[in-house]
Design a protein around this motif. Structure first.
Motif, PDB file in Angstrom:
ATOM      1  N   ARG A  35       0.808  -1.212   0.000  1.00 25.49           N
ATOM      2  CA  ARG A  35       0.000   0.000   0.000  1.00 25.49           C
ATOM      3  C   ARG A  35       0.847   1.270   0.000  1.00 25.49           C
ATOM      4  N   THR A  36       2.107   1.152   0.387  1.00 20.83           N
ATOM      5  CA  THR A  36       2.989   2.326   0.343  1.00 20.83           C
ATOM      6  C   THR A  36       3.316   2.715  -1.089  1.00 20.83           C
TER       7      THR A  36
ATOM      8  N   SER B 223       0.976   2.627  -3.546  1.00 18.49           N
ATOM      9  CA  SER B 223      -0.294   2.881  -4.228  1.00 18.49           C
ATOM     10  C   SER B 223      -0.138   4.005  -5.247  1.00 18.49           C
TER      11      SER B 223
ATOM     12  N   PRO C  91      -0.253   7.094   1.038  1.00 20.29           N
ATOM     13  CA  PRO C  91       0.896   6.185   0.906  1.00 20.29           C
ATOM     14  C   PRO C  91       2.067   6.566   1.806  1.00 20.29           C
TER      15      PRO C  91
ATOM     16  N   TYR D 170      -2.804   1.755  11.205  1.00 16.39           N
ATOM     17  CA  TYR D 170      -3.160   1.454   9.821  1.00 16.39           C
ATOM     18  C   TYR D 170      -4.637   1.091   9.710  1.00 16.39           C
TER      19      TYR D 170
ATOM     20  N   VAL E 163      -7.420   3.049   7.487  1.00 12.55           N
ATOM     21  CA  VAL E 163      -8.216   2.391   6.444  1.00 12.55           C
ATOM     22  C   VAL E 163      -9.707   2.585   6.699  1.00 12.55           C
TER      23      VAL E 163
END
Length: 283
Positions: free
Chosen positions: A92-93, A95, A139, A178, A182
């Motif tokens: 996800r970093t 993205s 990100p 996190y 989300v």
């Protein structure tokens, strides 16, 4: 750093509990409860299916089941968190935020023309631009969480070889940032979907005089965003708001992180008690 490699006694005990055609792996870290160090051995069959666990102390013996229940829970919780950091957070970093940036640029460039005959969209456009600005930063926020967790893990694997409850609590607190991020992301997207739909509807009308290429790109981006919210986002939010049976979980809107933590830990304890415990071979 403590010795995290299996000793002769470890291997002897491991083989005593090993079943036919199984492979074994002793994880290279321990849990320290203030008195003793505990290691976990995982037994697997062909295809990597986990068939059992064995908890050993530093001397290579398998203490009674009641004694190892708490160490086992913490060891498996730690390993699960590290696994999820690598497989979920790290990707996800990376993205791709370019579609979000393009949407903002197209809206900003054509904002005056859009609002000329559709002034009712003023608030929606501002909300979308503000939302996109937040999404662009995600990100980097996730990268900071993953980086911090990575440093914690390296502290264990390279300096101490073990963790205790206090250190695990510190790691979990960072990891749950996190989950909070989300969930809040999903809530905000769900709240703003009507604004995406309003702008999309206006652009699909013929009386907005903007560059056709810009209009088509913006329509495509809005459709994609709306589709993602309706499909992927719904599933993501339900993972926090409902259990595996569809029963609603309580989430306090004024204390989202603690609510999420409580729900995740409750689910984790249930899984441990009803799935993992049956596979622990300590007697």
């Amino acid at each position: 750093m403590i010795n995290v490699k299996p000793t002769t006694n470890h291997i002897k005990t491991i083989k005593e509990h090993k079943r036919f055609l199984e492979k074994w792996d002793m994880w290279d870290f321990a849990y320290f409860d203030g008195k003793d160090y505990y290691f976990v051995v995982v037994y697997t069959r062909r295809g990597g299916k986990i068939t059992g666990y064995l908890i050993l102390n530093k001397d290579g013996y398998a203490p009674p089941l009641e004694q190892v229940k708490s160490p086992a829970y913490h060891l498996i919780s730690y390993n699960t968190m590290v696994h999820n950091t690598i497989t979920i957070l790290v990707p996800r970093t990376k993205s791709n935020v370019s579609p979000v940036q393009l949407m903002s640029r197209l809206i900003t460039t054509n904002k005056n023309e859009i609002l000329k005959d559709h002034s009712y969209l003023t608030d929606s456009i501002e909300k979308i631009l503000q939302r996109n600005s937040e999404v662009e930063k995600y990100p980097e926020v996730i990268k900071e969480i993953a980086y911090t967790l990575g440093n914690y893990q390296r502290h264990i694997t390279r300096k101490t070889g073990f963790f205790d409850k206090e250190f695990l609590n510190k790691m979990e607190d960072e990891f749950y940032k996190y989950d909070e991020l989300v969930y809040k992301y999903g809530i905000r997207e769900r709240e703003i979907i009507e604004d995406y739909e309003k702008l999309l509807h206006a652009l699909q009308m013929d009386n907005i005089d903007i560059n056709r290429k810009d209009k088509n790109q913006l329509i495509k981006l809005l459709r994609s965003r709306i589709s993602s919210i309706e499909k992927n986002l719904k599933k993501s939010l339900e993972s926090y708001e409902k259990d595996e049976y569809g029963k609603e979980k309580f989430i306090d809107p004024n204390n989202i992180k603690d609510s999420i933590v409580e729900n995740i830990e409750k689910s984790g304890r249930w899984d441990f008690q009803n799935i993992i415990m049956a596979k622990i071979r300590n007697k």
